[in-house]
Design a protein around this motif. Structure first.
Motif, short mmCIF file in Angstrom:
data_model
loop_
_atom_site.label_atom_id
_atom_site.label_comp_id
_atom_site.label_asym_id
_atom_site.label_seq_id
_atom_site.Cartn_x
_atom_site.Cartn_y
_atom_site.Cartn_z
N SER A 69 0.82 -1.21 0.00
CA SER A 69 0.00 0.00 0.00
C SER A 69 0.85 1.26 0.00
O SER A 69 0.69 2.12 -0.85
N ALA A 70 1.75 1.39 0.96
CA ALA A 70 2.59 2.58 1.06
C ALA A 70 3.49 2.71 -0.16
O ALA A 70 3.74 3.81 -0.66
N PHE A 71 3.97 1.58 -0.67
CA PHE A 71 4.86 1.60 -1.82
C PHE A 71 4.14 2.10 -3.07
O PHE A 71 4.66 2.93 -3.81
N LEU A 72 2.92 1.61 -3.30
CA LEU A 72 2.18 2.02 -4.49
C LEU A 72 1.83 3.50 -4.44
O LEU A 72 1.90 4.20 -5.46
N CYS A 73 1.45 4.00 -3.26
CA CYS A 73 1.18 5.43 -3.12
C CYS A 73 2.43 6.25 -3.43
O CYS A 73 2.36 7.29 -4.10
N THR A 74 3.57 5.78 -2.95
CA THR A 74 4.83 6.48 -3.19
C THR A 74 5.18 6.47 -4.67
O THR A 74 5.66 7.47 -5.22
N MET A 75 4.93 5.33 -5.35
CA MET A 75 5.24 5.25 -6.78
C MET A 75 4.41 6.24 -7.60
O MET A 75 4.89 6.80 -8.58
N ILE A 76 3.18 6.46 -7.19
CA ILE A 76 2.33 7.40 -7.94
C ILE A 76 2.82 8.84 -7.75
O ILE A 76 3.01 9.58 -8.73
N VAL A 77 3.05 9.26 -6.50
CA VAL A 77 3.50 10.64 -6.29
C VAL A 77 4.92 10.84 -6.79
O VAL A 77 5.35 11.98 -7.02
N ALA A 78 5.69 9.74 -6.97
CA ALA A 78 7.05 9.86 -7.49
C ALA A 78 7.10 10.37 -8.91
O ALA A 78 8.17 10.78 -9.40
N GLN A 263 -5.92 3.32 7.71
CA GLN A 263 -6.26 1.90 7.59
C GLN A 263 -5.94 1.39 6.19
O GLN A 263 -5.42 0.27 6.02
N VAL A 264 -6.25 2.18 5.17
CA VAL A 264 -5.91 1.80 3.80
C VAL A 264 -4.41 1.67 3.63
O VAL A 264 -3.91 0.72 3.02
N LEU A 265 -3.67 2.62 4.20
CA LEU A 265 -2.21 2.62 4.06
C LEU A 265 -1.55 1.44 4.78
O LEU A 265 -0.55 0.91 4.32
#
Length: 509
Positions: A69-78, A263-265
């Motif tokens: 979850s945290a990784f995918l969010c980071t990949m998008i904002v990256a 919770q999602v993260l």
């Protein structure tokens, strides 16, 4: 305007009235479909509970694990930092073609190269307040628009005016991105992954630079500008698929949304009670006094983190890294290399690899030790470059010693970029996002980001002039800055590995 009553559904007020107290822009997320009332009470929640459970099971199957979850969010904002790096790297492979096509002088092109820093300074000033009022995601959406317009202006430029306007617009977007992305990543990442995920910001910048270098060898400068639109064009829809920062939501009084976001993260099978309670306590403590006077910044709990944040970001730029990356081709020509464009691409690739190693090491070795290794390595490599350039001037271009000095200067530049990427490239942004207290983050973060871009502007604007004056003298100055950076880290920079953001900020009290 910025807060919603937590008990709005209990005191009889309509949901529409509660919505009026939401922040100016509170972007939706895919996981909120049918889940927005999760955890609430009332007939609507009971009638739809079965449907909500089914939707939650199907739509969150891929984000059960924290890392995913945290990784995918980071990949998008990256995608934002990729745009950042592409903007910085654009000027190196396009210099000769733009000068030739538009009839610019060296000084006019230097203005073009440095105008992104001017725009970034304006973006930095606005970034803190924008991210406070419309959120981290909303800020990235706002930043993407001038970036897209700026690249289009450059691609259709017929003279320097459109070229300059486009560069300024790009710079504004980059200035907002440079503050918001590391803050967002720090606020969503679990403490045991915050270093690795935080360094993705700098890794993405280096990837953007490398892409500009490589593509610049094969496509015309106008086409390269059109390609520059892609990261932000993909980023805008991507932002609708990630949660907002739970810490920002909590600060805005949206506590139910903050809990759902966390919770999602962390995954729906993870117990987030302790973490959400710590966030709430930190927000409640800071919200007792919402207005901070400038005089209060002298207090230790504000003065120390602000000094550290500004100091590291200023020293990062004074090291001369942008002078090397923005004008790598001309520096390599000065060093006597015939294929300077290929060498520039090699330098960009090395930077990506070195930053990737830093991403792997940050949560294992820690921030402080990597900064010490980085600044020490930069000092030694810049000493080698300075000596090589000084010695090179004493020999004719046909002599063997001249070629040896050229090789040594190249080795020194590569070692400098590697050393920078191992610490001073990524870590100042991570530490800035970690140490600033929540109630001064918007003000202090804007000041620190502005200081970084102001220094970057000064370095970028003077680099060509300094290198024309004396290549050896220029790198001697950068070496002295790196030595001071080493002393600064040893004496003042604390270790933040393995601590929550709240623990780090309480340590300055």
């Amino acid at each position: 305007m910025s807060f919603r009553e937590e008990s709005g559904s209990e005191d009889g007020r309509s949901s529409s009235a509660a919505d009026l107290k939401r922040p100016f822009l509170h972007t939706g997320s895919w996981y909120r479909m049918g889940v927005g009332g999760a955890g609430g009470s009332g007939p609507m929640g009971s009638r739809q509970s079965s449907l909500m459970d089914k939707m939650m099971m199907s739509s969150t199957a891929v984000i059960k694990e924290t890392a995913i979850s945290a990784f995918l969010c980071t990949m998008i904002v990256a995608l934002g930092p990729i745009q950042f790096g592409f903007t910085g790297g654009y000027s190196s492979p396009t210099q000769s073609d733009i000068i030739s096509d538009l009839g610019l002088s060296i000084s006019e092109f230097s203005i073009f190269g440095s105008l992104s820093n001017v725009g970034a300074m304006v973006g930095a000033i606005a970034s803190g307040q924008i991210s406070e009022y419309i959120g981290r995601k909303g800020s990235l959406m706002i930043a993407s628009i001038p970036n897209i317009i700026g690249w289009l202006a450059i691609s259709f430029a017929k003279d320097s005016s459109f070229l300059y306007m486009g560069r300024l617009l790009e710079g504004f977007g980059v200035g907002v991105i440079s503050y918001v992305v590391p803050v967002y990543i720090a606020e969503i990442a679990p403490q045991n992954m915050r270093g690795a995920l935080g360094s993705v910001n700098q890794l993405s910048v280096t990837i953007g630079i490398l892409l500009a270098y490589i593509l610049g060898m094969f496509v015309p400068w106008r086409v390269l500008a059109v390609i520059g639109i892609l990261p932000c064009t993909i980023l805008i829809p991507g932002l609708f698929f990630i949660p907002e920062s739970p810490r920002w939501l909590a600060k805005m009084g949206l506590l139910e949304d903050a809990e759902l976001s966390l919770q999602v993260l962390r995954g729906f099978e993870t117990d987030i009670t302790a973490e959400i309670n710590e966030i709430k306590r930190a927000v409640q403590s800071s919200s007792k006094r919402t207005t901070i006077r400038f005089a209060e910044l002298k207090l230790k709990r504000y003065r120390v983190p602000l000094t550290l944040g500004i100091g590291l970001l200023v020293l990062q730029q004074l090291s001369g890294i942008n002078a090397v990356l923005f004008y790598a081709s001309s520096i390599f020509k000065t060093a006597g290399l015939t294929d300077s464009d290929l060498a520039t691409c090699g330098l960009g690739a090395i930077q990506v690899v070195a930053t990737g190693i830093t991403t792997w090491l940050l949560d294992k070795a820690g921030r402080r030790i990597l900064l010490i290794i980085s600044t020490a390595g930069m000092s030694l490599s810049l000493l080698l470059v300075a000596v090589a350039f000084f010695m090179e001037g004493a020999y004719s271009e046909s002599s063997n010693l001249y070629h040896i000095m050229s090789i040594l200067s190249l080795v020194g530049l590569v070692a400098f970029v590697i050393s920078f990427s191992l610490g001073l490239g990524a870590i100042p942004w991570i530490i800035m996002s970690e140490i600033l207290p929540v109630n001064i983050k918007s003000l202090a973060g804007s000041v620190a980001t502005l200081a970084n871009w102001l220094t970057s502007f000064a370095i970028t604007m003077t680099a060509n002039l300094l290198l024309t004056w004396s290549s050896g003298g220029t790198f001697t100055f950068y070496m002295l800055v790196s030595i001071f950076s080493l002393v600064f880290v040893v004496l003042w920079v604390p270790e933040t590995k393995g601590r929550t953001l709240e623990e780090i900020q309480w340590s300055f009290r």
